[in-house]
Design a protein around this motif. Sequence first.
Motif, PDB file in Angstrom:
ATOM      1  N   THR B  62      -0.713  -0.920  15.970  1.00 17.18           N
ATOM      2  CA  THR B  62      -1.059  -0.325  14.392  1.00 17.18           C
ATOM      3  C   THR B  62      -2.448   0.382  14.474  1.00 17.18           C
ATOM      4  N   LEU B  63      -2.321   1.742  13.836  1.00 13.81           N
ATOM      5  CA  LEU B  63      -3.563   2.203  13.353  1.00 13.81           C
ATOM      6  C   LEU B  63      -3.509   1.941  12.177  1.00 13.81           C
ATOM      7  N   GLU B  64      -4.984   1.863  11.210  1.00 11.82           N
ATOM      8  CA  GLU B  64      -4.964   1.694   9.943  1.00 11.82           C
ATOM      9  C   GLU B  64      -5.646   2.617   9.217  1.00 11.82           C
ATOM     10  N   ALA B  65      -5.419   3.375   8.234  1.00  4.63           N
ATOM     11  CA  ALA B  65      -6.172   4.324   7.480  1.00  4.63           C
ATOM     12  C   ALA B  65      -5.831   4.181   6.151  1.00  4.63           C
ATOM     13  N   THR B  66      -6.976   4.267   5.425  1.00  2.00           N
ATOM     14  CA  THR B  66      -6.584   4.551   3.861  1.00  2.00           C
ATOM     15  C   THR B  66      -7.471   5.782   3.181  1.00  2.00           C
ATOM     16  N   VAL B  67      -6.738   6.602   2.755  1.00  5.03           N
ATOM     17  CA  VAL B  67      -7.445   7.701   2.177  1.00  5.03           C
ATOM     18  C   VAL B  67      -7.545   7.737   0.641  1.00  5.03           C
ATOM     19  N   GLU B  68      -8.433   8.471   0.180  1.00  2.00           N
ATOM     20  CA  GLU B  68      -8.639   8.301  -1.598  1.00  2.00           C
ATOM     21  C   GLU B  68      -7.490   8.473  -2.391  1.00  2.00           C
ATOM     22  N   ARG B  69      -6.766   9.613  -1.908  1.00  2.04           N
ATOM     23  CA  ARG B  69      -5.588   9.637  -2.833  1.00  2.04           C
ATOM     24  C   ARG B  69      -4.494  10.424  -1.758  1.00  2.04           C
ATOM     25  N   GLN B  70      -3.366   9.722  -1.628  1.00  2.00           N
ATOM     26  CA  GLN B  70      -2.322  10.121  -0.607  1.00  2.00           C
ATOM     27  C   GLN B  70      -1.427  11.113  -1.312  1.00  2.00           C
ATOM     28  N   CYS B  71      -1.807  11.365  -2.751  1.00  4.10           N
ATOM     29  CA  CYS B  71      -0.962  12.702  -3.060  1.00  4.10           C
ATOM     30  C   CYS B  71      -1.658  13.992  -3.048  1.00  4.10           C
ATOM     31  N   GLU B  72      -2.705  14.037  -2.383  1.00  4.47           N
ATOM     32  CA  GLU B  72      -3.577  15.275  -2.256  1.00  4.47           C
ATOM     33  C   GLU B  72      -3.530  15.734  -0.860  1.00  4.47           C
ATOM     34  N   LYS B  73      -3.191  16.840  -0.607  1.00  2.00           N
ATOM     35  CA  LYS B  73      -3.029  17.288   0.796  1.00  2.00           C
ATOM     36  C   LYS B  73      -4.210  17.279   1.651  1.00  2.00           C
ATOM     37  N   GLU B  74      -5.469  17.715   0.973  1.00  5.81           N
ATOM     38  CA  GLU B  74      -6.594  18.009   1.362  1.00  5.81           C
ATOM     39  C   GLU B  74      -7.075  16.472   1.999  1.00  5.81           C
ATOM     40  N   MET B  75      -6.857  15.547   1.090  1.00  7.10           N
ATOM     41  CA  MET B  75      -7.113  14.207   1.448  1.00  7.10           C
ATOM     42  C   MET B  75      -6.341  13.576   2.806  1.00  7.10           C
ATOM     43  N   VAL B  76      -5.062  13.998   2.713  1.00  8.16           N
ATOM     44  CA  VAL B  76      -4.257  13.499   3.634  1.00  8.16           C
ATOM     45  C   VAL B  76      -4.633  14.047   5.059  1.00  8.16           C
ATOM     46  N   THR B  77      -4.956  15.252   5.079  1.00  7.02           N
ATOM     47  CA  THR B  77      -5.417  16.077   6.234  1.00  7.02           C
ATOM     48  C   THR B  77      -5.987  15.216   7.304  1.00  7.02           C
ATOM     49  N   GLU B  78      -7.137  14.477   6.461  1.00  6.24           N
ATOM     50  CA  GLU B  78      -8.036  13.690   7.198  1.00  6.24           C
ATOM     51  C   GLU B  78      -7.179  12.873   8.409  1.00  6.24           C
ATOM     52  N   LEU B  79      -6.092  12.508   8.250  1.00  2.00           N
ATOM     53  CA  LEU B  79      -5.261  11.648   9.052  1.00  2.00           C
ATOM     54  C   LEU B  79      -4.590  12.272  10.292  1.00  2.00           C
ATOM     55  N   LYS B  80      -4.813  13.479  10.363  1.00  2.00           N
ATOM     56  CA  LYS B  80      -4.274  14.369  11.447  1.00  2.00           C
ATOM     57  C   LYS B  80      -4.181  13.940  12.614  1.00  2.00           C
ATOM     58  N   ASP B  81      -5.237  13.574  13.124  1.00  3.12           N
ATOM     59  CA  ASP B  81      -5.538  13.043  14.473  1.00  3.12           C
ATOM     60  C   ASP B  81      -4.786  11.743  14.737  1.00  3.12           C
ATOM     61  N   LYS B  82      -4.810  10.846  13.703  1.00  2.00           N
ATOM     62  CA  LYS B  82      -4.351   9.334  13.881  1.00  2.00           C
ATOM     63  C   LYS B  82      -2.766   9.713  13.686  1.00  2.00           C
ATOM     64  N   VAL B  83      -2.190  10.740  12.985  1.00  2.00           N
ATOM     65  CA  VAL B  83      -0.751  10.644  12.853  1.00  2.00           C
ATOM     66  C   VAL B  83      -0.514  11.307  14.169  1.00  2.00           C
ATOM     67  N   ALA B  84      -1.047  12.098  14.789  1.00  2.00           N
ATOM     68  CA  ALA B  84      -0.594  12.825  16.100  1.00  2.00           C
ATOM     69  C   ALA B  84      -0.567  11.547  17.144  1.00  2.00           C
ATOM     70  N   GLU B  85      -1.066  10.409  17.068  1.00  2.00           N
ATOM     71  CA  GLU B  85      -1.060   9.513  18.064  1.00  2.00           C
ATOM     72  C   GLU B  85      -0.150   8.619  17.920  1.00  2.00           C
ATOM     73  N   VAL B  86       0.676   8.367  16.836  1.00  2.00           N
ATOM     74  CA  VAL B  86       1.729   7.602  16.462  1.00  2.00           C
ATOM     75  C   VAL B  86       3.243   8.223  16.284  1.00  2.00           C
ATOM     76  N   GLU B  87       4.105   7.200  16.635  1.00  6.51           N
ATOM     77  CA  GLU B  87       5.491   7.771  16.376  1.00  6.51           C
ATOM     78  C   GLU B  87       6.057   8.005  15.090  1.00  6.51           C
ATOM     79  N   ALA B  88       5.502   6.917  14.133  1.00  8.25           N
ATOM     80  CA  ALA B  88       6.070   7.102  12.747  1.00  8.25           C
ATOM     81  C   ALA B  88       4.722   6.508  11.729  1.00  8.25           C
TER      82      ALA B  88
END
Lengths: 297, 219, 128
Positions: B62-88
């Motif tokens: 499991t990778l873990e991450a918390t962004v300030e607001r998940q309903c804002e694209k700019e903030m969720v973009t921060e997770l790009k690298d982590k999302v690339a690493e996982v299956e879901a």
Amino acid sequence: MTTPFREILKRKDFVVTAEAAPVKGSSVSKTVEHITLLKDKVDGLNVTDNQSSVMRYPSLGICLLIKEHGGEPVLQVTCRDRNRLAIQADLLFAYSRGINNVVCLTGDSVDVGDHKEAKQVFDLDSVQLIHLVHTLNSGKDMAGNELDGGVDFCIGTTATPSADPLEPQLIKVEKKLKAGVSFIQTQAVYEFDELKRFTEFVRNIDEKVKILAGIVPVISAKMAAYMNDNVPGIFIPQHLIDELAQAPKGTGIAKGIEIAARMIRQVKEEEVCDGVHIMFIGREERVPEILEAAGLL
Amino acid sequence: MIIAERKPMEEIKQAMAPYKKVLVAGCGTCVTVCWVGGEKEVEILASQLRLARSAEGNEIVTLEATVERQCEKEMVTELKDKVAEVEAVLSLACGAGVQTMAELFEDKPIFPAVNTTFIGMPEKEGLWVEMCGACGDCFLDRTGGICPIVRCAKGLLNGPCGGTRKGGKCEIDPEKDCAWVLIYRRLEKQGRLDLMREYNPPKNFRAVKRPGRIQAVKI
Amino acid sequence: MNGCIVAFCCEHSAYPAADLAGRLRLHYPESLRVIRVPCAGRVDVIHILKAFENGASAVLVLGCEDGACHHITGNTRAKERVKYCNMLLKEVEVDGRPVAMFNLSPNTPHKFVRAVNEITKIIKESGR
């Protein structure tokens, strides 16, 4: 009872209506028996609309049966299951088939019924529903469109004289009266002080509206306790529960009928209100015994 | 704020069953405040998942991450690298957050770990109550600042139903107050009971044309 | 850490009690790993879960007696967290991983040993 209910309300000193609860299923033979038995003994037969949020044969369907068998149906319409389109459509259909009396009520929440996961509608509330029927009576629908063939409903509603706190309930009754109703059928009442206070309140706002006291016979102390705990808006006083508890075994129904008849007599003799509405749910065939004991036959 | 409730563990475990590496993503706003989807809940849920899977002999990373607001694209973009690493991705945000994530990372399956329940406020520590139905046609000025749309079990607009329990409790739950009794008391205190006597016409339920879309004026 | 018992010991009570037990040469299982914490209230749910993830067979949270917490409510909050933690473990059906909280004073080494023995017994009963 071939006289229109509207005329009865105008002419008769003491109006009596009873309730016909629809069955769960398509077999209506027993309901027809009840209709035949009661149609000439009461001034109107109310049909409940998925009462207690339990899915049943529709109110409209039983009203048609009453009409076919020469009775005077009173259609109950709740706001729980239909939005404004469906309610208006049903009312047009009802009127076209000779069902001319409608009782507007909120309806119980689906949480108390047998389809607890249903989406409840409440697009309108009961006050708005009364306004809606008036709008239809004026020849228009809610959106202001002309109707091709209008309606002329006699409008009634319900009220809970024993609500606690009472004041918010009375404000709602006031709104219903101002919207315009010809009759009020109350929730089951067991205390006449409450009923008198309620009647007085109504009379101060509208002198002409007919008030029919709700009579629900209670046939055992256990049933009374159950109703107090589970039926919204019903409060049975301890002295009646005690009276039922003292009745010998097997005489519960007779006792319940006796108490109901006594209450009806009192309503009539003391002129507490203009009539009664008897709800003996599941025992409709015994309503004549109540009427007889109350001296109404 | 938006209130949510964590989904049953069984449902989450089943959803994660096909995967070996997932991102557990929290949101730092509403769901953090209602103790459901913040940093802390992310690390606990991730740990629970690892424990459960390791007990089955089927380890999960499991990778873990918390962004300030998940309903804002700019903030969720921060997770790009982590999302690339996982299956879901297992998201602990409200429905808006889950969808923002799904829109940004279209090729990844996104799973909600919470059920978004209502807009509410904390009544006391750890107890949240519903306050607003987002109907788009606010009339709180007429009801003493108490919304009958969501606080009345039937959303009635002209007073209480006949089912009010003794003492002004709701027909469906003796723990809950009848909203119309509350409104009555509030307006009485303010000497504004006349407001309650006024007729409220049927509500415009299309005040917000669903799906809602509002263009603000930039200043 | 495989198979060991992790004991989070408050430095105001359980830690001195553990120390005293050692000095008195009282016997307790050698799989015990003592972690000194400033207060039982410092022990978070995630610390307990991580101990299990790293192979612990049981976790002890040892704090001051009721009413004697140096941080006033640290020990009561720890108790709540231990309860919550048990719920979380049950939720993922990870059975037989006991978490328990005990209260003791710094001068009660025997009570410390008793707590350790008790959790050891629970582990043995659960067959791990």
